[in-house]
Design an enzyme around this catalytic site. Sequence first.
Site, short mmCIF file in Angstrom:
data_model
loop_
_atom_site.label_atom_id
_atom_site.label_comp_id
_atom_site.label_asym_id
_atom_site.label_seq_id
_atom_site.Cartn_x
_atom_site.Cartn_y
_atom_site.Cartn_z
N ARG A 78 0.82 -1.24 0.00
CA ARG A 78 0.00 0.00 0.00
C ARG A 78 0.84 1.28 0.00
NH1 ARG A 78 -3.45 -2.85 3.84
NH2 ARG A 78 -5.07 -3.84 2.64
N LYS B 285 3.39 11.44 -11.03
CA LYS B 285 2.52 10.64 -11.91
C LYS B 285 3.23 9.33 -12.20
CE LYS B 285 -0.24 13.94 -14.54
NZ LYS B 285 -0.50 14.50 -15.88
N GLU C 279 10.40 18.11 -24.54
CA GLU C 279 9.73 18.45 -23.27
C GLU C 279 10.32 19.73 -22.66
OE1 GLU C 279 7.10 17.02 -21.91
OE2 GLU C 279 7.04 14.91 -22.51
N LYS D 167 7.88 23.04 -13.39
CA LYS D 167 7.01 21.90 -13.10
C LYS D 167 6.70 21.84 -11.60
CE LYS D 167 5.78 17.25 -13.88
NZ LYS D 167 5.83 16.07 -14.72
N GLU E 160 -3.97 17.43 -10.95
CA GLU E 160 -4.45 17.90 -12.25
C GLU E 160 -5.95 18.18 -12.28
OE1 GLU E 160 -2.33 16.17 -15.60
OE2 GLU E 160 -4.12 16.41 -16.81
N ARG F 276 -2.36 22.01 -13.90
CA ARG F 276 -1.35 21.00 -14.27
C ARG F 276 -1.54 20.49 -15.70
NH1 ARG F 276 1.37 16.08 -10.74
NH2 ARG F 276 2.59 15.26 -12.47
N ASN G 109 0.55 19.27 -20.37
CA ASN G 109 0.22 18.36 -21.46
C ASN G 109 0.17 19.08 -22.81
OD1 ASN G 109 -0.05 16.17 -19.71
ND2 ASN G 109 -2.15 16.77 -19.20
N HIS H 269 0.39 17.14 -25.99
CA HIS H 269 0.25 15.71 -25.67
C HIS H 269 -1.02 15.08 -26.22
CE1 HIS H 269 3.63 16.55 -23.11
NE2 HIS H 269 3.68 15.32 -22.66
N HIS I 82 -0.25 11.72 -28.00
CA HIS I 82 -0.76 10.41 -27.58
C HIS I 82 -1.48 9.70 -28.73
CE1 HIS I 82 -0.55 11.45 -23.01
NE2 HIS I 82 0.62 11.20 -23.54
N HIS J 154 8.39 9.45 -27.53
CA HIS J 154 7.42 10.32 -26.86
C HIS J 154 7.76 11.81 -27.03
CE1 HIS J 154 4.51 11.81 -24.02
NE2 HIS J 154 5.48 12.41 -23.35
#
Length: 366
Positions: free
Chosen positions: A121, A143, A185, A227, A237, A241, A245, A248, A252, A266
Site C-alpha cells: 500500500r 505521476k 519536453e 514543473k 491535475e 497541471r 500536457n 500531448h 498520444h 514520446h
Amino acid sequence: MEKLRVELGERSYDILIGEGLLGQAGQLMSNLAIRGRVAVLTDENVATLHLETLRHGLSAAGIEMVSLALPAGEATKSWPHFSRAVDWLLEQRVERGDVVVALGGGVIGDLAGFAAAVLRRGVRYVQIPTSLLAQVDSSVGGKTAINSAHGKNLIGAFHQPALVLADVTALGTLSDRDFLAGYGEVMKYGLLGDASFFDWLESNAPDMAAGDVAKCIYAVKRSCEMKAAIVARDETEQGERALLNLGHTFCHALENATGYSDRLLHGEGVAVGCALAFEVSARMGLCSQEDPSRVRAHLAQMGLKRDLRDIAGDLPGPDKLVELMGQDKKVVAGTLNFIMARGIGEAFVTSDVDLQVVRDVLADSA
Ligand code: GLY
C-alpha cells in the site's frame, strides 16, 4: 549542485541537479534514513551504463543495493513486467520503511513509481532519471503508470517520490535522438509559460545538444522549477497541471497510431504536438501566425520532427487520429480538452476547439 523543492506539505521533496550525483547517491540520500539496503529497478541498457557507479555511490555511504534490470523500451510499461517487478520487490522483502530506487528514463520511472505506490500500500521511492525527458518531466510530480491496450498511462497512481537526483553527466550517454526527444519536453516549458525561457532556448539549445553541461543544468533546473511550481499548486491535475500536457493530445494519438514504437519517441511526439497545437491556435485566431512559424523554425534548427510527414511509414487519416484523441485522459464527461496558446509562453486549457480545424491542420501536416 542546484537544489529545488516541490512544496507539497508532508510529501514535499527535493530535486537535486548537478554533475556526478550518481557517485554521491548514498550521501545525498542520507536524510531518508535508509535501513542499510535499497532495491533498484532499472533497464538493461541503463544498468550497463550506470548501475556500477550507483552501487559505488551507495556503498560509500554504507548502503547496499539489489537490482532488477527490465528490458529497455516502452513495451516494458505493461502488466507482465509490472507484475514481475512487484513480485521481485516482495521477494527482496522490501518493507514499508524501505526505499525503492528508479534508475532510468521515463519508462522505468513510471513503472517503478507505480510499483512503489502499490507495494504494501505504498513505499517511498527515489527517482534517479538518466534521460533528459525523465529529468525535466516524468521524474517530478508523482505521476506513475503503465500502459493499457486502450491507451498510454491509463493504469496508474499519483505517488510522489521522496527525492529526485538528476545527474546531468548521464545525459552524455544518450543518443542524439534520445537527447533531442527529451528536448521536446524542455521546449514545452518555454512554450507553455515562459517566453523568455523560449528566447533563451532559441539561442542556447544548440550548445546544450553539443554537450554544454552548464547550459544543460540551467535548462533542467528551469524546467523542473516550472514543473515543481505547477505541481505544488495542482498536484492531481484539477486545472493548471493540464498545461504540462501541451502537445500531448496530438502526441498520444500519434504514439497510439505508431504502436508506441521507435517510429515516434514520446518527446518527438510532444515536439510535433506543440507545433500542431500552435498551428490550430493560430488558425482559430487565438495567436498570431508568427508564433507557430517560430516554433517550427526552432524545431527545424534543432533537427526535430515537426510534421506528420516527418514520421516514417503510414499514419491513419485525420478522422481516425481525432478518434484516437478521444481516448486521452484529458477527456472529461466525453469532452476533449486541448491545450491551446494565446502566444509563446501563454498556454491555456479549453474544450472550445473546432475539430474541423484540427482535422485540417492534421491533413496539411501529413
Ligand atoms: N507530464 C505531465 C505531468 O506530469 O503532469
